[in-house]
Scaffold this active site. Structure first.
Site, PDB file in Angstrom:
ATOM      1  N   THR A 140     -13.313  -6.198   5.827  1.00 54.98           N
ATOM      2  CA  THR A 140     -13.027  -6.354   7.253  1.00 54.98           C
ATOM      3  C   THR A 140     -13.190  -5.047   8.019  1.00 54.98           C
ATOM      4  O   THR A 140     -13.081  -5.032   9.242  1.00 54.98           O
ATOM      5  CB  THR A 140     -11.610  -6.922   7.467  1.00 54.98           C
ATOM      6  OG1 THR A 140     -10.670  -6.162   6.710  1.00 54.98           O
ATOM      7  CG2 THR A 140     -11.542  -8.375   7.046  1.00 54.98           C
ATOM      8  N   ASP A 151      -5.353  -6.841  -6.332  1.00 57.14           N
ATOM      9  CA  ASP A 151      -6.549  -6.600  -5.526  1.00 57.14           C
ATOM     10  C   ASP A 151      -7.261  -5.336  -6.014  1.00 57.14           C
ATOM     11  O   ASP A 151      -7.093  -4.257  -5.451  1.00 57.14           O
ATOM     12  CB  ASP A 151      -6.121  -6.452  -4.061  1.00 57.14           C
ATOM     13  CG  ASP A 151      -7.269  -6.129  -3.134  1.00 57.14           C
ATOM     14  OD1 ASP A 151      -8.413  -6.486  -3.454  1.00 57.14           O
ATOM     15  OD2 ASP A 151      -7.011  -5.502  -2.078  1.00 57.14           O
ATOM     16  N   GLY A 182      -0.422  -5.559   5.924  1.00 56.92           N
ATOM     17  CA  GLY A 182       0.169  -4.376   5.311  1.00 56.92           C
ATOM     18  C   GLY A 182       1.019  -3.609   6.290  1.00 56.92           C
ATOM     19  O   GLY A 182       2.197  -3.885   6.488  1.00 56.92           O
ATOM     20  N   ARG A 183       0.425  -2.630   6.954  1.00 58.79           N
ATOM     21  CA  ARG A 183       1.153  -1.720   7.834  1.00 58.79           C
ATOM     22  C   ARG A 183       1.962  -2.404   8.932  1.00 58.79           C
ATOM     23  O   ARG A 183       3.066  -1.929   9.247  1.00 58.79           O
ATOM     24  CB  ARG A 183       0.171  -0.703   8.443  1.00 58.79           C
ATOM     25  CG  ARG A 183      -0.290   0.335   7.433  1.00 58.79           C
ATOM     26  CD  ARG A 183      -1.526   1.094   7.886  1.00 58.79           C
ATOM     27  NE  ARG A 183      -2.724   0.270   7.758  1.00 58.79           N
ATOM     28  CZ  ARG A 183      -3.953   0.699   8.001  1.00 58.79           C
ATOM     29  NH1 ARG A 183      -4.163   1.944   8.406  1.00 58.79           N
ATOM     30  NH2 ARG A 183      -4.993  -0.102   7.839  1.00 58.79           N
ATOM     31  N   GLN A 203      -9.497  -1.440  10.775  1.00 58.36           N
ATOM     32  CA  GLN A 203     -10.092  -2.776  10.713  1.00 58.36           C
ATOM     33  C   GLN A 203     -11.025  -2.995  11.896  1.00 58.36           C
ATOM     34  O   GLN A 203     -10.806  -2.460  12.988  1.00 58.36           O
ATOM     35  CB  GLN A 203      -8.993  -3.847  10.719  1.00 58.36           C
ATOM     36  CG  GLN A 203      -7.951  -3.686   9.633  1.00 58.36           C
ATOM     37  CD  GLN A 203      -8.451  -4.152   8.280  1.00 58.36           C
ATOM     38  OE1 GLN A 203      -9.553  -4.665   8.157  1.00 58.36           O
ATOM     39  NE2 GLN A 203      -7.642  -3.980   7.271  1.00 58.36           N
ATOM     40  N   LYS A 241     -10.782  -5.518  -6.885  1.00 57.76           N
ATOM     41  CA  LYS A 241     -12.185  -5.660  -6.453  1.00 57.76           C
ATOM     42  C   LYS A 241     -13.174  -5.174  -7.520  1.00 57.76           C
ATOM     43  O   LYS A 241     -14.003  -4.299  -7.262  1.00 57.76           O
ATOM     44  CB  LYS A 241     -12.422  -4.907  -5.149  1.00 57.76           C
ATOM     45  CG  LYS A 241     -11.562  -5.352  -3.975  1.00 57.76           C
ATOM     46  CD  LYS A 241     -11.925  -4.576  -2.712  1.00 57.76           C
ATOM     47  CE  LYS A 241     -11.077  -4.992  -1.528  1.00 57.76           C
ATOM     48  NZ  LYS A 241      -9.699  -4.459  -1.616  1.00 57.76           N
ATOM     49  N   ASP A 278       0.843  -1.191   0.000  1.00 59.22           N
ATOM     50  CA  ASP A 278       0.000   0.000   0.000  1.00 59.22           C
ATOM     51  C   ASP A 278       0.885   1.250   0.000  1.00 59.22           C
ATOM     52  O   ASP A 278       0.950   2.001   0.987  1.00 59.22           O
ATOM     53  CB  ASP A 278      -0.941  -0.024   1.202  1.00 59.22           C
ATOM     54  CG  ASP A 278      -1.941  -1.158   1.113  1.00 59.22           C
ATOM     55  OD1 ASP A 278      -2.286  -1.554  -0.025  1.00 59.22           O
ATOM     56  OD2 ASP A 278      -2.365  -1.662   2.162  1.00 59.22           O
ATOM     57  N   LYS A 285       0.545  -8.191  -2.355  1.00 59.65           N
ATOM     58  CA  LYS A 285      -0.764  -7.731  -2.816  1.00 59.65           C
ATOM     59  C   LYS A 285      -0.599  -6.330  -3.398  1.00 59.65           C
ATOM     60  O   LYS A 285      -0.134  -5.416  -2.713  1.00 59.65           O
ATOM     61  CB  LYS A 285      -1.774  -7.707  -1.668  1.00 59.65           C
ATOM     62  CG  LYS A 285      -3.167  -7.254  -2.101  1.00 59.65           C
ATOM     63  CD  LYS A 285      -4.146  -7.286  -0.946  1.00 59.65           C
ATOM     64  CE  LYS A 285      -4.038  -6.077  -0.046  1.00 59.65           C
ATOM     65  NZ  LYS A 285      -4.550  -4.828  -0.684  1.00 59.65           N
ATOM     66  N   HIS A 315     -16.343  -4.598  -9.749  1.00 61.85           N
ATOM     67  CA  HIS A 315     -17.767  -4.650  -9.404  1.00 61.85           C
ATOM     68  C   HIS A 315     -18.519  -3.767 -10.392  1.00 61.85           C
ATOM     69  O   HIS A 315     -18.459  -2.539 -10.310  1.00 61.85           O
ATOM     70  CB  HIS A 315     -17.980  -4.152  -7.973  1.00 61.85           C
ATOM     71  CG  HIS A 315     -19.384  -4.350  -7.474  1.00 61.85           C
ATOM     72  ND1 HIS A 315     -19.780  -3.943  -6.223  1.00 61.85           N
ATOM     73  CD2 HIS A 315     -20.468  -4.914  -8.046  1.00 61.85           C
ATOM     74  CE1 HIS A 315     -21.065  -4.242  -6.040  1.00 61.85           C
ATOM     75  NE2 HIS A 315     -21.497  -4.824  -7.138  1.00 61.85           N
ATOM     76  N   ASP A 316     -19.206  -4.389 -11.355  1.00 60.09           N
ATOM     77  CA  ASP A 316     -19.935  -3.652 -12.383  1.00 60.09           C
ATOM     78  C   ASP A 316     -20.912  -4.632 -13.027  1.00 60.09           C
ATOM     79  O   ASP A 316     -21.066  -5.757 -12.552  1.00 60.09           O
ATOM     80  CB  ASP A 316     -18.959  -3.065 -13.411  1.00 60.09           C
ATOM     81  CG  ASP A 316     -19.448  -1.747 -13.992  1.00 60.09           C
ATOM     82  OD1 ASP A 316     -20.602  -1.712 -14.461  1.00 60.09           O
ATOM     83  OD2 ASP A 316     -18.681  -0.760 -13.992  1.00 60.09           O
ATOM     84  N   ILE A 317     -21.541  -4.219 -14.105  1.00 60.32           N
ATOM     85  CA  ILE A 317     -22.428  -5.152 -14.791  1.00 60.32           C
ATOM     86  C   ILE A 317     -21.581  -6.297 -15.368  1.00 60.32           C
ATOM     87  O   ILE A 317     -20.386  -6.133 -15.618  1.00 60.32           O
ATOM     88  CB  ILE A 317     -23.242  -4.440 -15.894  1.00 60.32           C
ATOM     89  CG1 ILE A 317     -22.319  -3.882 -16.982  1.00 60.32           C
ATOM     90  CG2 ILE A 317     -24.113  -3.351 -15.293  1.00 60.32           C
ATOM     91  CD1 ILE A 317     -23.077  -3.329 -18.186  1.00 60.32           C
ATOM     92  N   PRO A 318     -22.189  -7.480 -15.565  1.00 56.15           N
ATOM     93  CA  PRO A 318     -21.421  -8.667 -15.949  1.00 56.15           C
ATOM     94  C   PRO A 318     -20.514  -8.485 -17.163  1.00 56.15           C
ATOM     95  O   PRO A 318     -19.344  -8.891 -17.134  1.00 56.15           O
ATOM     96  CB  PRO A 318     -22.499  -9.717 -16.204  1.00 56.15           C
ATOM     97  CG  PRO A 318     -23.605  -9.332 -15.276  1.00 56.15           C
ATOM     98  CD  PRO A 318     -23.613  -7.831 -15.284  1.00 56.15           C
TER      99      PRO A 318
END
Length: 254
Positions: free
Chosen positions: A141, A61, A232-233, A212, A63, A10, A34, A65-68
């Site tokens: 999370t 990573d 990460g951190r 988190q 993620k 990150d 990642k 997320h939209d129409i198929p």
């Protein structure tokens, strides 16, 4: 697949990410890393290629997320980057996940019907064996029960939602889910030991949990059945990142 510790890169720039990886240049064990939105959006696909040249496995990573159809096209664009794992949001639904798998597995127009229907998956196994693993994010999370009910208007119990999203991901033919370590054991009990659990929200005992909500230590995540943990951190911002990584590996892998 054996257990492994993923280090979240990150960082705001490729220069800082690669300088961090330089700390591990002489290490026998190269961290599985990642690459998330911050680094990928600032540097583009080239950062993935540079990291792969250094011998690291990569979880990309983003993620999706939209129409198929849009997600299918996005996965098709990511397929040839050489990453080992990538992901999407399970909340996009079964058809979106099936189309994502299709885009990740096949050239445009090539035997797509098999990729898009999990029950026919065996007929396309040869073509798909070299694709990246595809993982679905269940609930972040940083999400807790209050957030789900009051902000997202999801009234079911958090764990029940995670398990349901996991079942949808398996129905779509995906390889596993991103969940918290608190849900890993039940995911395996309900969906099978080979259905992967990638678990962020892992902190050393006594460490700062940041933003988190559902956290666990590396050793406890191992006992809970996580297949991969993401840190990460606690590693990247440690006084001695190499030693912090070694400690995570000792707790989780050894």
């Amino acid at each position: 697949m054996g257990k492994d510790v993923m280090v979240a890169l990150d960082f705001p720039s490729g220069e800082k990410a690669l300088a961090f990886l330089d700390l591990f240049a002489k290490e026998e064990r190269k961290p599985y890393v990642k690459v998330g939105m911050e680094l990928f959006y600032s540097e583009g696909p080239e950062i993935v290629r540079k990291i792969k040249e250094r011998g690291h496995q990569i979880f990309l990573d983003l993620k999706l997320h939209d129409i198929p159809n849009t997600v299918k096209g996005g996965m098709r664009s990511l397929r040839d980057l050489g990453v080992d794992m990538t992901n999407l949001h399970a909340s996009g639904g079964v058809e979106m996940m099936r189309q994502a798998l299709c885009g990740l597995s096949f050239e445009e127009g090539e035997n797509e019907a098999c990729a898009c229907h999990a029950e026919e998956e065996s007929s396309s196994s040869e073509k798909r064996k070299n694709r990246p693993l595809l993982i679905a994010v269940t609930q972040l999370t940083s999400t807790d029960q209050r957030c789900m009910e009051e902000e997202l208007l999801i009234k079911e119990e958090l764990k029940k939602v995670v398990l349901h999203y996991g079942q949808n991901a398996k129905t779509a033919g995906l390889d596993g889910v991103v969940c918290s370590p608190w849900e890993a054991r039940e995911i395996h009990e309900k969906l099978g030991k080979d259905f992967l659990t990638i678990t962020p929200g892992v902190r050393f005992k006594g460490g700062d949990i940041g933003d988190q909500k559902r956290v666990m230590s590396p050793s406890d995540a191992k006992e809970a059945g996580s297949d991969y943990i993401v840190m990460g951190r606690p590693i990247t911002q440690a006084e001695n990142p190499v030693e912090a990584y070694r400690e995570a590996v000792r707790q989780f892998c050894d």
